[in-house]
Design a protein around this motif. Structure first.
Motif, PDB file in Angstrom:
ATOM      1  N   VAL A   1       0.838  -1.201   0.000  1.00  7.75           N
ATOM      2  CA  VAL A   1       0.000   0.000   0.000  1.00  7.75           C
ATOM      3  C   VAL A   1       0.869   1.246   0.000  1.00  7.75           C
ATOM      4  O   VAL A   1       2.010   1.215   0.474  1.00  7.75           O
ATOM      5  N   PRO A   2       0.344   2.366  -0.516  1.00 10.44           N
ATOM      6  CA  PRO A   2       1.098   3.621  -0.461  1.00 10.44           C
ATOM      7  C   PRO A   2       1.422   4.013   0.985  1.00 10.44           C
ATOM      8  O   PRO A   2       0.701   3.650   1.924  1.00 10.44           O
TER       9      PRO A   2
ATOM     10  N   TYR B   1      -0.995   5.074   3.914  1.00  6.59           N
ATOM     11  CA  TYR B   1      -1.871   4.086   4.550  1.00  6.59           C
ATOM     12  C   TYR B   1      -1.140   3.226   5.588  1.00  6.59           C
ATOM     13  O   TYR B   1      -1.788   2.538   6.369  1.00  6.59           O
TER      14      TYR B   1
ATOM     15  N   ASP C   1      -9.973   6.324   1.069  1.00 10.05           N
ATOM     16  CA  ASP C   1      -9.021   6.790   0.046  1.00 10.05           C
ATOM     17  C   ASP C   1      -8.289   8.038   0.535  1.00 10.05           C
ATOM     18  O   ASP C   1      -8.906   9.001   0.969  1.00 10.05           O
TER      19      ASP C   1
ATOM     20  N   ASN D   1      -5.410   9.191  -1.418  1.00 10.71           N
ATOM     21  CA  ASN D   1      -4.601   9.757  -2.496  1.00 10.71           C
ATOM     22  C   ASN D   1      -5.367   9.951  -3.798  1.00 10.71           C
ATOM     23  O   ASN D   1      -4.773  10.153  -4.852  1.00 10.71           O
TER      24      ASN D   1
ATOM     25  N   ASP E   1      -7.182   7.857  -5.635  1.00 11.73           N
ATOM     26  CA  ASP E   1      -7.262   6.784  -6.626  1.00 11.73           C
ATOM     27  C   ASP E   1      -8.524   5.935  -6.479  1.00 11.73           C
ATOM     28  O   ASP E   1      -8.722   4.977  -7.214  1.00 11.73           O
TER      29      ASP E   1
ATOM     30  N   VAL F   1      -9.280   3.910  -4.079  1.00 12.79           N
ATOM     31  CA  VAL F   1      -9.018   2.677  -3.353  1.00 12.79           C
ATOM     32  C   VAL F   1      -8.562   3.039  -1.946  1.00 12.79           C
ATOM     33  O   VAL F   1      -7.892   4.051  -1.742  1.00 12.79           O
ATOM     34  N   GLY F   2      -8.921   2.223  -0.969  1.00 17.25           N
ATOM     35  CA  GLY F   2      -8.507   2.458   0.405  1.00 17.25           C
ATOM     36  C   GLY F   2      -7.603   1.354   0.901  1.00 17.25           C
ATOM     37  O   GLY F   2      -6.934   0.679   0.117  1.00 17.25           O
ATOM     38  N   ALA F   3      -7.609   1.170   2.203  1.00 17.09           N
ATOM     39  CA  ALA F   3      -6.828   0.111   2.844  1.00 17.09           C
ATOM     40  C   ALA F   3      -7.646  -0.417   4.013  1.00 17.09           C
ATOM     41  O   ALA F   3      -8.783  -0.003   4.214  1.00 17.09           O
TER      42      ALA F   3
ATOM     43  N   GLY G   1      -2.844  -5.024   1.871  1.00 14.48           N
ATOM     44  CA  GLY G   1      -3.117  -4.664   0.485  1.00 14.48           C
ATOM     45  C   GLY G   1      -4.111  -3.529   0.327  1.00 14.48           C
ATOM     46  O   GLY G   1      -4.716  -3.063   1.281  1.00 14.48           O
ATOM     47  N   GLU G   2      -4.239  -3.094  -0.926  1.00 11.09           N
ATOM     48  CA  GLU G   2      -5.232  -2.072  -1.243  1.00 11.09           C
ATOM     49  C   GLU G   2      -6.615  -2.708  -1.205  1.00 11.09           C
ATOM     50  O   GLU G   2      -6.786  -3.864  -1.591  1.00 11.09           O
TER      51      GLU G   2
ATOM     52  N   GLN H   1     -10.744  -2.339  -2.122  1.00 12.81           N
ATOM     53  CA  GLN H   1     -11.822  -1.687  -2.876  1.00 12.81           C
ATOM     54  C   GLN H   1     -12.965  -1.346  -1.907  1.00 12.81           C
ATOM     55  O   GLN H   1     -13.344  -2.178  -1.083  1.00 12.81           O
TER      56      GLN H   1
END
Length: 112
Positions: free
Chosen positions: A35-36, A39, A82, A84, A86, A88-90, A96-97, A99
């Protein structure tokens, strides 16, 4: 006799390696699912802080990218929205990312 020992040793070594690989997938460990950074230790909508060292894999959580009725990640206490742009969250407990309209067996409705 020595051929039988050799076969037995190979079997034991193979079984040991297979067990170690299987357990590594269950352990969580420091695999945060890629994940980014924003997160990595974020707080979920239910107030749970994400700990990258204690996450379950998506497989272990029975994650699926389709909701189960009104049960979906976006209204789960562990969902991290979310951050950033995109879409998608965490999750505070699953690697992982994530949905927003996905679902997993660890779902707990956020009452807030």
């Amino acid at each position: 006799m020595s051929e039988q020992r050799s076969t037995r040793r190979r079997f034991v070594a193979g079984a040991t390696a297979a067990t170690a690989i299987a357990l590594a997938g269950c352990a969580g460990g420091d695999d945060d699912g890629g994940v980014p950074e924003e997160y990595r230790t974020a707080t979920s909508i239910g107030g749970n802080e994400r700990d990258p060292d204690s996450l379950s894999s998506k497989n272990a959580a029975a994650y699926q990218e389709s909701p189960s009725g009104d049960r979906q990640c976006s209204n789960c206490r562990y969902f991290i929205e979310d951050k950033n742009g995109d879409g998608v969250g965490a999750c505070a407990i699953v690697a992982g990312e994530i949905q927003p309209d996905a679902y997993c067996a660890r779902y707990v409705r956020h009452e807030g």
